[in-house]
Design a protein around this motif. Structure first.
Motif, PDB file in Angstrom:
ATOM      1  N   PRO A  49      53.596  24.052  29.132  1.00  0.00           N
ATOM      2  CA  PRO A  49      53.907  25.376  30.291  1.00  0.00           C
ATOM      3  C   PRO A  49      53.933  26.552  29.624  1.00  0.00           C
ATOM      4  CG  PRO A  49      55.934  24.663  28.285  1.00  0.00           C
ATOM      5  CD  PRO A  49      54.651  23.946  28.430  1.00  0.00           C
ATOM      6  N   ALA A  50      53.416  27.597  30.392  1.00  0.00           N
ATOM      7  CA  ALA A  50      52.845  29.137  30.428  1.00  0.00           C
ATOM      8  C   ALA A  50      53.756  30.212  31.096  1.00  0.00           C
ATOM      9  CB  ALA A  50      51.839  28.914  31.107  1.00  0.00           C
ATOM     10  N   ASP A  51      53.453  31.062  30.298  1.00  0.00           N
ATOM     11  CA  ASP A  51      54.534  32.570  31.320  1.00  0.00           C
ATOM     12  C   ASP A  51      53.259  33.036  31.389  1.00  0.00           C
ATOM     13  OD1 ASP A  51      56.404  31.447  29.685  1.00  0.00           O
ATOM     14  OD2 ASP A  51      55.939  32.699  27.899  1.00  0.00           O
ATOM     15  N   ARG A  52      54.023  34.117  32.416  1.00  0.00           N
ATOM     16  CA  ARG A  52      52.673  34.579  33.125  1.00  0.00           C
ATOM     17  C   ARG A  52      53.592  35.935  33.123  1.00  0.00           C
ATOM     18  NH1 ARG A  52      48.854  31.733  35.826  1.00  0.00           N
ATOM     19  NH2 ARG A  52      49.810  29.444  36.042  1.00  0.00           N
ATOM     20  N   THR A  53      51.927  36.745  32.885  1.00  0.00           N
ATOM     21  CA  THR A  53      51.907  38.134  32.994  1.00  0.00           C
ATOM     22  C   THR A  53      52.046  39.058  33.508  1.00  0.00           C
ATOM     23  OG1 THR A  53      49.451  38.943  32.846  1.00  0.00           O
ATOM     24  CG2 THR A  53      50.912  38.252  30.840  1.00  0.00           C
ATOM     25  N   PRO A  54      52.947  40.739  33.475  1.00  0.00           N
ATOM     26  CA  PRO A  54      52.856  41.253  35.277  1.00  0.00           C
ATOM     27  C   PRO A  54      51.868  41.343  36.268  1.00  0.00           C
ATOM     28  CG  PRO A  54      54.298  42.404  33.099  1.00  0.00           C
ATOM     29  CD  PRO A  54      53.328  40.666  32.799  1.00  0.00           C
ATOM     30  N   ALA A  55      50.582  41.390  35.765  1.00  0.00           N
ATOM     31  CA  ALA A  55      48.850  40.859  36.288  1.00  0.00           C
ATOM     32  C   ALA A  55      49.804  39.319  36.753  1.00  0.00           C
ATOM     33  CB  ALA A  55      48.315  41.243  35.318  1.00  0.00           C
ATOM     34  N   GLY A  56      50.037  37.954  36.056  1.00  0.00           N
ATOM     35  CA  GLY A  56      49.965  36.664  36.733  1.00  0.00           C
ATOM     36  C   GLY A  56      49.262  36.039  36.033  1.00  0.00           C
ATOM     37  N   TYR A  57      48.289  36.919  34.714  1.00  0.00           N
ATOM     38  CA  TYR A  57      48.055  35.742  33.781  1.00  0.00           C
ATOM     39  C   TYR A  57      48.276  34.766  32.994  1.00  0.00           C
ATOM     40  CZ  TYR A  57      44.008  39.386  34.675  1.00  0.00           C
ATOM     41  OH  TYR A  57      42.595  39.963  35.270  1.00  0.00           O
ATOM     42  N   ARG A  58      48.168  34.074  32.925  1.00  0.00           N
ATOM     43  CA  ARG A  58      48.401  32.608  31.472  1.00  0.00           C
ATOM     44  C   ARG A  58      48.907  33.724  30.451  1.00  0.00           C
ATOM     45  NH1 ARG A  58      45.575  29.775  35.089  1.00  0.00           N
ATOM     46  NH2 ARG A  58      46.730  27.659  36.289  1.00  0.00           N
ATOM     47  N   SER A  59      49.498  33.265  29.897  1.00  0.00           N
ATOM     48  CA  SER A  59      50.558  33.679  28.169  1.00  0.00           C
ATOM     49  C   SER A  59      51.092  32.500  27.858  1.00  0.00           C
ATOM     50  CB  SER A  59      51.261  35.077  29.008  1.00  0.00           C
ATOM     51  OG  SER A  59      51.143  35.658  26.856  1.00  0.00           O
ATOM     52  N   TYR A  60      50.667  32.553  26.227  1.00  0.00           N
ATOM     53  CA  TYR A  60      51.017  31.366  25.387  1.00  0.00           C
ATOM     54  C   TYR A  60      51.432  31.835  24.063  1.00  0.00           C
ATOM     55  CZ  TYR A  60      48.200  28.410  28.774  1.00  0.00           C
ATOM     56  OH  TYR A  60      47.542  27.815  29.467  1.00  0.00           O
ATOM     57  N   GLY A  61      52.998  31.122  23.481  1.00  0.00           N
ATOM     58  CA  GLY A  61      53.003  31.581  22.094  1.00  0.00           C
ATOM     59  C   GLY A  61      52.401  30.871  21.232  1.00  0.00           C
ATOM     60  N   PRO A  62      52.696  30.899  20.189  1.00  0.00           N
ATOM     61  CA  PRO A  62      52.170  30.791  18.880  1.00  0.00           C
ATOM     62  C   PRO A  62      52.302  29.160  18.670  1.00  0.00           C
ATOM     63  CG  PRO A  62      53.770  31.760  17.637  1.00  0.00           C
ATOM     64  CD  PRO A  62      53.445  32.550  19.458  1.00  0.00           C
ATOM     65  N   ASP A  63      53.781  28.479  19.174  1.00  0.00           N
ATOM     66  CA  ASP A  63      54.169  27.247  19.345  1.00  0.00           C
ATOM     67  C   ASP A  63      53.437  26.297  20.250  1.00  0.00           C
ATOM     68  OD1 ASP A  63      54.868  28.442  21.858  1.00  0.00           O
ATOM     69  OD2 ASP A  63      56.531  27.088  22.228  1.00  0.00           O
ATOM     70  N   ALA A  64      52.503  26.852  21.708  1.00  0.00           N
ATOM     71  CA  ALA A  64      51.319  26.775  22.364  1.00  0.00           C
ATOM     72  C   ALA A  64      50.439  25.267  21.070  1.00  0.00           C
ATOM     73  CB  ALA A  64      51.035  27.599  23.225  1.00  0.00           C
ATOM     74  N   ILE A  65      50.131  25.884  19.985  1.00  0.00           N
ATOM     75  CA  ILE A  65      49.091  26.149  19.358  1.00  0.00           C
ATOM     76  C   ILE A  65      49.944  24.101  18.572  1.00  0.00           C
ATOM     77  CG2 ILE A  65      47.998  25.512  16.881  1.00  0.00           C
ATOM     78  CD1 ILE A  65      47.176  28.902  17.203  1.00  0.00           C
ATOM     79  N   GLU A  66      50.530  24.285  18.143  1.00  0.00           N
ATOM     80  CA  GLU A  66      51.772  23.094  17.261  1.00  0.00           C
ATOM     81  C   GLU A  66      51.698  21.811  18.542  1.00  0.00           C
ATOM     82  OE1 GLU A  66      55.494  21.814  14.851  1.00  0.00           O
ATOM     83  OE2 GLU A  66      54.570  23.897  15.511  1.00  0.00           O
ATOM     84  N   ARG A  67      52.135  22.883  19.808  1.00  0.00           N
ATOM     85  CA  ARG A  67      51.654  21.514  20.988  1.00  0.00           C
ATOM     86  C   ARG A  67      51.295  20.357  21.306  1.00  0.00           C
ATOM     87  NH1 ARG A  67      56.369  21.289  24.453  1.00  0.00           N
ATOM     88  NH2 ARG A  67      56.223  20.435  26.413  1.00  0.00           N
TER      89      ARG A  67
END
Length: 244
Positions: free
Chosen positions: A27-45
């Motif tokens: 899963p990915a979050d979205r910035t106000p501009a619509g870009y995908r944003s990932y937290g540090p847990d994405a690397i472990e995932r």
């Protein structure tokens, strides 16, 4: 992290990251501009996903496994993962047996091609180039000229190698059904052990050629028949147990 940053840090292409999101794996979050944003847990995932793919698990199963992994209980992940890996192993052993049989067929085809005469005329059915070679019976099924009957009752293994080989058989045959047959014993195990049975029997016959092995797959079970000449009967019982 933006998707480009995550791709750079993990070596996973951005196209794959987008696909993982679509498949519900990342899963990915979205910035106000619509870009995908990932937290540090994405690397472990992603590391977990890569390890699961290395085991041959399909994406559907990886998605199910991730739900367990997210709970953080390693014991739960282990319990969920083990039957999946066991199923993949069974499939791999089945495919290995099929490839072994196919390789043997190709070897026979090459031998047949080498034996055919070179013809100067046009290639036609009489050439026999693509005619399937006659099937050869397995050495384990031959009744005429059985080498094990005349082989010396002696083993080329010595010392610690003998103990290790005996321990390997004992581990593999733990819980096996046993019944007497002419000149030997018939061992019955779940079919998932067929690959290991075949490999160990081949190793055993190389060092103890007086043993005769015949493997038969019968649905969910595998039967391994082991025979030895009269002089080797005691060794057969010592290694494979009494026929009871």
């Amino acid at each position: 992290m933006r998707i480009s940053q995550l791709a750079e840090r993990t070596g996973v292409p951005a196209t794959t990251l987008r696909f993982y999101e679509t498949a519900g794996l990342l899963p990915a979050d979205r910035t106000p501009a619509g870009y995908r944003s990932y937290g540090p847990d994405a690397i472990e995932r992603l590391s977990f996903i890569g390890a699961a793919k290395h085991l041959g698990l399909p994406l559907e199963e990886i998605a199910e496994l991730l739900l367990v992994w997210e709970s953080g209980a390693c014991a739960d992940v282990k319990a969920d993962l083990r039957p999946r890996v066991a199923a993949r192993l069974t499939e791999a052993e089945r495919r290995t047996a099929e490839l072994t049989a196919f390789a043997a067929s190709l070897h026979r085809a090459l031998a047949r091609l080498d034996a055919l005469p070179d013809r100067a005329g046009r290639c036609d059915p009489e050439c026999g180039l693509l005619t399937p070679p006659p099937a050869e019976s397995s050495p384990c099924a031959e009744r005429d000229g059985e080498r094990w009957r005349t082989a010396p009752v002696a083993c080329s293994l010595t010392g610690q190698d003998v103990a290790e080989r005996a321990a390997h058989w004992q581990r593999l045959l733990a819980g096996a059904g046993r019944e007497p047959i002419d000149e030997g014993v018939r061992l019955t195990l779940p079919a998932e052990h067929a690959g290991e049975l075949a490999a160990l029997a081949a190793e055993e016959q190389r060092c103890c050629p007086f043993f005769d092995f015949r493997l038969h797959l019968d649905g969910p079970v595998a039967h391994l028949e082991v025979r030895a000449p009269a002089d080797g009967a005691t060794l057969l019982t010592d290694l494979f147990g009494p026929a009871t």
